[in-house]
Structures are given as C-alpha cells and as structure tokens.
Design an enzyme around this catalytic site. Structure first.
Site, PDB file in Angstrom:
ATOM      1  N   GLN A 125       0.862  -1.186   0.000  1.00  0.00           N
ATOM      2  CA  GLN A 125       0.000   0.000   0.000  1.00  0.00           C
ATOM      3  C   GLN A 125       0.899   1.237   0.000  1.00  0.00           C
ATOM      4  O   GLN A 125       1.721   1.403   0.907  1.00  0.00           O
ATOM      5  CB  GLN A 125      -0.870  -0.015   1.259  1.00  0.00           C
ATOM      6  CG  GLN A 125      -1.828   1.152   1.355  1.00  0.00           C
ATOM      7  CD  GLN A 125      -2.411   1.280   2.756  1.00  0.00           C
ATOM      8  OE1 GLN A 125      -1.865   0.763   3.724  1.00  0.00           O
ATOM      9  NE2 GLN A 125      -3.515   1.978   2.873  1.00  0.00           N
ATOM     10  N   SER A 128       0.827   6.687   2.250  1.00  0.00           N
ATOM     11  CA  SER A 128       1.450   7.716   3.090  1.00  0.00           C
ATOM     12  C   SER A 128       2.625   8.378   2.395  1.00  0.00           C
ATOM     13  O   SER A 128       3.340   7.749   1.613  1.00  0.00           O
ATOM     14  CB  SER A 128       1.939   7.097   4.397  1.00  0.00           C
ATOM     15  OG  SER A 128       0.882   6.467   5.055  1.00  0.00           O
ATOM     16  N   SER A 160       4.377  -1.014   4.169  1.00  0.00           N
ATOM     17  CA  SER A 160       4.620  -2.336   4.781  1.00  0.00           C
ATOM     18  C   SER A 160       5.003  -3.352   3.717  1.00  0.00           C
ATOM     19  O   SER A 160       4.319  -3.477   2.701  1.00  0.00           O
ATOM     20  CB  SER A 160       3.367  -2.833   5.500  1.00  0.00           C
ATOM     21  OG  SER A 160       3.055  -1.985   6.565  1.00  0.00           O
ATOM     22  N   GLU A 244     -10.150  -1.314   5.626  1.00  0.00           N
ATOM     23  CA  GLU A 244      -8.942  -1.518   6.418  1.00  0.00           C
ATOM     24  C   GLU A 244      -9.264  -1.489   7.906  1.00  0.00           C
ATOM     25  O   GLU A 244      -8.843  -2.326   8.674  1.00  0.00           O
ATOM     26  CB  GLU A 244      -7.914  -0.437   6.060  1.00  0.00           C
ATOM     27  CG  GLU A 244      -6.596  -0.627   6.799  1.00  0.00           C
ATOM     28  CD  GLU A 244      -5.493   0.314   6.317  1.00  0.00           C
ATOM     29  OE1 GLU A 244      -5.825   1.406   5.839  1.00  0.00           O
ATOM     30  OE2 GLU A 244      -4.323  -0.050   6.437  1.00  0.00           O
ATOM     31  N   ASN A 360      -5.080   6.319  16.228  1.00  0.00           N
ATOM     32  CA  ASN A 360      -6.234   6.242  17.135  1.00  0.00           C
ATOM     33  C   ASN A 360      -6.761   7.625  17.516  1.00  0.00           C
ATOM     34  O   ASN A 360      -7.951   7.770  17.822  1.00  0.00           O
ATOM     35  CB  ASN A 360      -5.860   5.422  18.372  1.00  0.00           C
ATOM     36  CG  ASN A 360      -5.856   3.944  18.053  1.00  0.00           C
ATOM     37  OD1 ASN A 360      -5.925   3.557  16.875  1.00  0.00           O
ATOM     38  ND2 ASN A 360      -5.789   3.102  19.065  1.00  0.00           N
ATOM     39  N   GLU A 361      -5.880   8.650  17.480  1.00  0.00           N
ATOM     40  CA  GLU A 361      -6.383  10.014  17.747  1.00  0.00           C
ATOM     41  C   GLU A 361      -7.424  10.391  16.681  1.00  0.00           C
ATOM     42  O   GLU A 361      -8.489  10.940  16.990  1.00  0.00           O
ATOM     43  CB  GLU A 361      -5.229  11.040  17.727  1.00  0.00           C
ATOM     44  CG  GLU A 361      -4.266  10.953  18.909  1.00  0.00           C
ATOM     45  CD  GLU A 361      -3.224   9.859  18.752  1.00  0.00           C
ATOM     46  OE1 GLU A 361      -3.207   9.181  17.705  1.00  0.00           O
ATOM     47  OE2 GLU A 361      -2.418   9.674  19.687  1.00  0.00           O
TER      48      GLU A 361
HETATM   49  C1  LIG Z   1       3.882  -0.353  11.225  1.00  0.00           C
HETATM   50  C2  LIG Z   1       3.288   0.636  10.251  1.00  0.00           C
HETATM   51  C3  LIG Z   1       2.879   0.191   9.018  1.00  0.00           C
HETATM   52  C4  LIG Z   1       2.376   1.096   8.081  1.00  0.00           C
HETATM   53  N1  LIG Z   1       2.064   0.619   6.847  1.00  0.00           N
HETATM   54  C5  LIG Z   1       1.675   1.498   5.890  1.00  0.00           C
HETATM   55  C6  LIG Z   1       1.475   1.040   4.562  1.00  0.00           C
HETATM   56  O1  LIG Z   1       1.622  -0.151   4.255  1.00  0.00           O
HETATM   57  N2  LIG Z   1       1.148   1.940   3.623  1.00  0.00           N
HETATM   58  C7  LIG Z   1       0.969   3.270   3.921  1.00  0.00           C
HETATM   59  O2  LIG Z   1       0.634   4.021   3.010  1.00  0.00           O
HETATM   60  N3  LIG Z   1       1.147   3.739   5.173  1.00  0.00           N
HETATM   61  C8  LIG Z   1       1.511   2.885   6.165  1.00  0.00           C
HETATM   62  N4  LIG Z   1       1.734   3.333   7.450  1.00  0.00           N
HETATM   63  C9  LIG Z   1       1.605   4.768   7.724  1.00  0.00           C
HETATM   64  C10 LIG Z   1       0.451   5.131   8.632  1.00  0.00           C
HETATM   65  O3  LIG Z   1      -0.773   5.047   7.960  1.00  0.00           O
HETATM   66  C11 LIG Z   1       0.736   6.550   9.147  1.00  0.00           C
HETATM   67  O4  LIG Z   1       1.883   6.465   9.966  1.00  0.00           O
HETATM   68  C12 LIG Z   1      -0.425   7.124   9.932  1.00  0.00           C
HETATM   69  O5  LIG Z   1      -1.523   7.391   9.097  1.00  0.00           O
HETATM   70  C13 LIG Z   1      -0.026   8.422  10.667  1.00  0.00           C
HETATM   71  O6  LIG Z   1       0.561   9.338   9.795  1.00  0.00           O
HETATM   72  P1  LIG Z   1       1.957  10.026  10.138  1.00  0.00           P
HETATM   73  O7  LIG Z   1       2.926   8.939  10.472  1.00  0.00           O
HETATM   74  O8  LIG Z   1       2.287  10.959   9.038  1.00  0.00           O
HETATM   75  O9  LIG Z   1       1.737  10.846  11.478  1.00  0.00           O
HETATM   76  P2  LIG Z   1       1.047  12.272  11.621  1.00  0.00           P
HETATM   77  O10 LIG Z   1      -0.161  12.346  10.777  1.00  0.00           O
HETATM   78  O11 LIG Z   1       2.105  13.311  11.444  1.00  0.00           O
HETATM   79  O12 LIG Z   1       0.583  12.226  13.125  1.00  0.00           O
HETATM   80  C14 LIG Z   1       1.471  12.450  14.223  1.00  0.00           C
HETATM   81  C15 LIG Z   1       0.615  12.493  15.492  1.00  0.00           C
HETATM   82  O13 LIG Z   1      -0.286  13.613  15.449  1.00  0.00           O
HETATM   83  C16 LIG Z   1      -1.637  13.174  15.590  1.00  0.00           C
HETATM   84  N5  LIG Z   1      -2.530  13.964  14.747  1.00  0.00           N
HETATM   85  C17 LIG Z   1      -2.320  14.323  13.456  1.00  0.00           C
HETATM   86  N6  LIG Z   1      -3.383  15.012  12.983  1.00  0.00           N
HETATM   87  C18 LIG Z   1      -4.301  15.077  14.012  1.00  0.00           C
HETATM   88  C19 LIG Z   1      -5.604  15.638  14.157  1.00  0.00           C
HETATM   89  N7  LIG Z   1      -6.202  16.266  13.143  1.00  0.00           N
HETATM   90  N8  LIG Z   1      -6.234  15.505  15.339  1.00  0.00           N
HETATM   91  C20 LIG Z   1      -5.658  14.839  16.381  1.00  0.00           C
HETATM   92  N9  LIG Z   1      -4.404  14.281  16.299  1.00  0.00           N
HETATM   93  C21 LIG Z   1      -3.745  14.391  15.138  1.00  0.00           C
HETATM   94  C22 LIG Z   1      -1.621  11.732  15.127  1.00  0.00           C
HETATM   95  O14 LIG Z   1      -2.704  11.010  15.631  1.00  0.00           O
HETATM   96  C23 LIG Z   1      -0.267  11.249  15.649  1.00  0.00           C
HETATM   97  O15 LIG Z   1      -0.358  10.901  17.008  1.00  0.00           O
HETATM   98  C24 LIG Z   1       2.239   2.470   8.413  1.00  0.00           C
HETATM   99  C25 LIG Z   1       2.624   2.925   9.679  1.00  0.00           C
HETATM  100  C26 LIG Z   1       3.162   2.022  10.589  1.00  0.00           C
HETATM  101  C27 LIG Z   1       3.608   2.546  11.931  1.00  0.00           C
END
Ligand SMILES: Cc1cc2nc3c(=O)[nH]c(=O)nc-3n(C[C@H](O)[C@H](O)[C@H](O)COP(=O)(O)OP(=O)(O)OC[C@H]3O[C@@H](n4cnc5c(N)ncnc54)[C@H](O)[C@@H]3O)c2cc1C
Length: 379
Positions: A125, A128, A160, A244, A360-361
């Site tokens: 996928q 991100s 992933s 998902e 989860n947020e």
């Molecule tokens: C083990 C793992 C596997 C993954 N696999 C894939 C994959 O296969 N393909 C893929 O595309 N992505 C994948 N991801 C990415 C995952 O979907 C993102 O990490 C996730 O959506 C969070 O985005 P970010 O890391 O940019 O964090 P951010 O969006 O920058 O968030 C950082 C923190 O701020 C909080 N936050 C951000 N915006 C808000 C809001 N509006 N209100 C409240 N809190 C907020 C978040 O909840 C988090 O705690 C994977 C991530 C992990 C850890």
C-alpha cells in the site's frame, strides 16, 4: 442476530480445521519481514490457494469459495487457532481487492485478483507520504498524463513489506489546481520493479528489512492500471479505508487465538495471582470483540454500511493487542524483555497498531463527531 451457526457453517468450520491440521507447517516460518521469510510466506499463500483457502469469501471465478463474510470469520478463527502463518498478501487481499470489487472493471478484476489470490503477485500500500499521513489529502506525489497512461513522480513512505513486494497501489495528484486538497486525486496501481522506482528499507526497532519508502521518478503506468475515474481517487480510497479499519483487517480469530496462548502461558508459569485479572480481561476482550464483529457483519449482510463504527473496531483491537502482549512479557519476565521470542516480536508489532490504518487520535475524533455527535474539535 442469531448466535447459533448453521449445519453448513459447522461443516465449513470442520473442513477448514481438517485442512489446516494437515497443512500448517509444524515449525513456524521465518519472519515475513525478512527476505527469506517473505519467500516462505509466499509459498504458503500458493499452498493455501491450491485448495482455495486463500480468499474464502471471494467469488470462485477469482480463486475463492463464495463463502461470504460469516464463513470468512469462521475460517479466520480456525486459521489462527491452528497457528497458521501470518498473511503476507494481506494488503492486497483486504485493501486492494475490496476496492477492485467496488470500483474496478471486470478486466482489472480478472487480471489482478487470481495472481493476488495465489501469492504470485504480492501488493504493497503506497498511500502515506512524509508530509501526508493523517492528513492524507495533502499528498504531493503526482501523476502526469502521457501517451497511453501516466508518469508518477514523488515519494511514498511507511510502506509495509514494500521491500519485497511486487506491485503497489496508491493515490496521486493528477489535477494540481483544485480548490480542495482531496479533489483531483487518482487511484492507480504500479509495478515496484518498473524503471524509475527506488525502494529503500526503513530501519525498524527489530531491524527487519521489509518496511520501506518509495521514490518515484517518472514511472510509467498504463491507463488500464487506473482504478475508477481519474480525479475520483479520494472517494475510492475512503471505501478502502473503511475496509482496512472495519471488518477485514483484524478478524477476531487472531485475538481469540492470542488470548488462548496467553492463558496457556499463564498456566505454564504457575498461574500467578498478580496477572490473573489481566489474563481474564484478555479472554473476555477477545470474546467481546468476536461478538461485536459478528454483529457488525450481520448488519452489513442486512445491507447496512459499516461506516464510522469501523473506528470503534480499530481503537479496540489496537489497544487490546498491546495490553495482551504486555501481560505476556510480564509473565515471561527477563526472557520476555531480552530474548527474540515470538511474543516479543508480536509485542513490537502491536505497538504500531494505534498508528497504522489511521491513528487512534483520528479514530477517536471520528467516533466523537460522527457516532456521538459531539462538536468538531479544534484542528
Ligand atoms: C507499522 C506501520 C505500518 C504502516 N504501513 C503502511 C502502509 O503499508 N502503507 C501506507 O501508506 N502507510 C503505512 N503506514 C503509515 C500510517 O498510515 C501513518 O503512519 C499514519 O496514518 C499516521 O501518519 P503520520 O505517520 O504521518 O503521522 P502524523 O499524521 O504526522 O501524526 C502524528 C501524530 O499527530 C496526531 N494527529 C495528526 N493530525 C491530528 C488531528 N487532526 N487531530 C488529532 N491528532 C492528530 C496523530 O494522531 C499522531 O499521534 C504504516 C505505519 C506504521 C507505523
């Protein structure tokens, strides 16, 4: 909802159990996050598919058994109880396939689904980006029109198993000047080995190399690999996200089996009083999640949408998984902390549960606003 299974469902369960008993490898496969483990898990997918157990709920035309959602849940219970290997094809099976069923063409389904079911093509996928995780609509990777297709340029991250996967699906900006960020996006599939693709593993806590970021430099994608209408990618992606977080990513079978393993571990450690309550909570939690999921599946089969309730599932299983594994590590004491056990590997993975598939947020915001009707929070 009728809580009893039919004779046919019981017979299906027995058939699955017999097959799994005869086929599940007697020693665990190496981790699917390594190259060797990825190969071994791909071979396992082929073995499952040979007897049509890899995608039981799909139509038989694509390699399934037409078994439906309830039998899929039953199959998953048997699968995890049997200690069968993790599913290296999960991204394809639980995310891309439902998208193709809802939005793909018949030609795309006929071309993409059978090799996905057999493990011949394994999907990653690619949603991100470094600046587009929770705020996915702000993504910048673009697709520019060319003869017979599109050229992809940009960076995707946190993908992933992408280091060893064959193909990926993702969202790309095709109309850069739309008034809103979620407009002008297109959903497409691409080859991870195509010219212009660089796949770079991202270091993980456990040093396993399958997690990766992708750099795309004018990667050609033919028109036949666009899913739905160009520019409509957001709507299509949201149906994928529902799958998902909702019923398909984490079935109760996985947690029922983990809770049983935890109980066995607790008994083997002499049933310490200090962890009795937490082990009981794990057993009750798995059963509650099972009932909740069967109820959601029944509503879905009655024609209702899963909708924002899928966020409840996601928050529940991700927090439950961590609590269960913390209890196991406490039971194992030093062995749990330091040894590279099955429990410690699963614990490290559980830690990521509140992050992937939408943090989860964000899920709590959805629950607050869309299920409880609370006012929108300040962003
Ligand atoms: C083990 C793992 C596997 C993954 N696999 C894939 C994959 O296969 N393909 C893929 O595309 N992505 C994948 N991801 C990415 C995952 O979907 C993102 O990490 C996730 O959506 C969070 O985005 P970010 O890391 O940019 O964090 P951010 O969006 O920058 O968030 C950082 C923190 O701020 C909080 N936050 C951000 N915006 C808000 C809001 N509006 N209100 C409240 N809190 C907020 C978040 O909840 C988090 O705690 C994977 C991530 C992990 C850890």
């Amino acid at each position: 909802m009728d809580l009893a299974f039919t004779h046919e469902e019981d017979a299906f369960r027995a058939e699955a159990r017999t097959w799994l008993h005869a086929h599940v490898p007697s020693t665990p496969l190496p981790s699917l996050e390594t190259e060797e483990g990825f190969r071994a898990h791909r071979a396992w997918e082929t073995e499952l598919a040979a007897d049509r157990w890899s995608v039981v709920d799909w139509p038989s035309a694509y390699g399934g058994r037409d078994a439906g959602l309830i039998r899929w849940l039953i199959f998953e219970e048997e699968y995890y109880t049997a200690g069968a290997p993790g599913r290296v094809s999960q991204n394809g099976i639980s995310l891309l396939a439902p998208t193709l069923f809802d939005h793909g063409t018949e030609r795309q389904r006929a071309r993409v689904l059978p090799p996905m079911a057999s493990g011949e093509v394994i999907w990653a996928q690619a949603w991100s980006e470094p600046e587009a995780g929770s705020d996915l609509a702000s993504l910048k990777a673009r697709a520019v029109r060319t003869d017979g297709g599109w050229l992809l340029t940009g960076q995707k991250t946190w993908s992933s198993r992408a280091a060893f996967a064959d193909r990926a699906f993702g969202l790309f900006r095709t109309e850069p000047d739309t008034p809103k960020p979620h407009q002008g996006l297109t959903y497409l599939m691409f080859d991870l080995r195509a010219p212009g693709v660089t796949v770079r593993p991202i270091g993980r806590l456990d040093a396993k190399p399958a997690f990766a970021e992708l750099f795309l430099d004018e990667v050609f994608v033919p028109d036949e690999d666009v899913i739905g209408e160009p520019g409509q990618g957001w709507r299509i992606a949201m149906s994928t996200a529902g799958n998902e977080r909702g019923l398909k990513l984490r079935s109760p079978g996985r947690f029922l089996a983990s809770a049983d393993r935890l109980l066995t571990l607790w008994q083997a450690q002499g049933e310490p009083e200090s962890t009795k309550r937490r082990v009981a909570d794990a057993l009750i939690g798995a059963r509650a999640y099972q009932l909740f999921t069967y109820a959601a599946a029944s509503r879905f089969l009655d024609g209702q949408e899963i909708g924002p309730e899928s966020s409840l599932n996601k928050v529940f299983w991700s927090e439950y998984d961590i609590a269960l594994h913390e209890t196991a590590l406490d039971l194992l004491a030093e062995e749990g902390e330091f040894a590279d056990t099955d429990w410690s590997e699963r614990y490290v993975f559980a830690l990521a549960g509140p992050i992937y598939a939408g943090t989860n947020e964000i899920q709590r915001d959805i629950i607050a606003e869309r299920l409880l009707g609370l006012p929108k929070g300040r962003r």
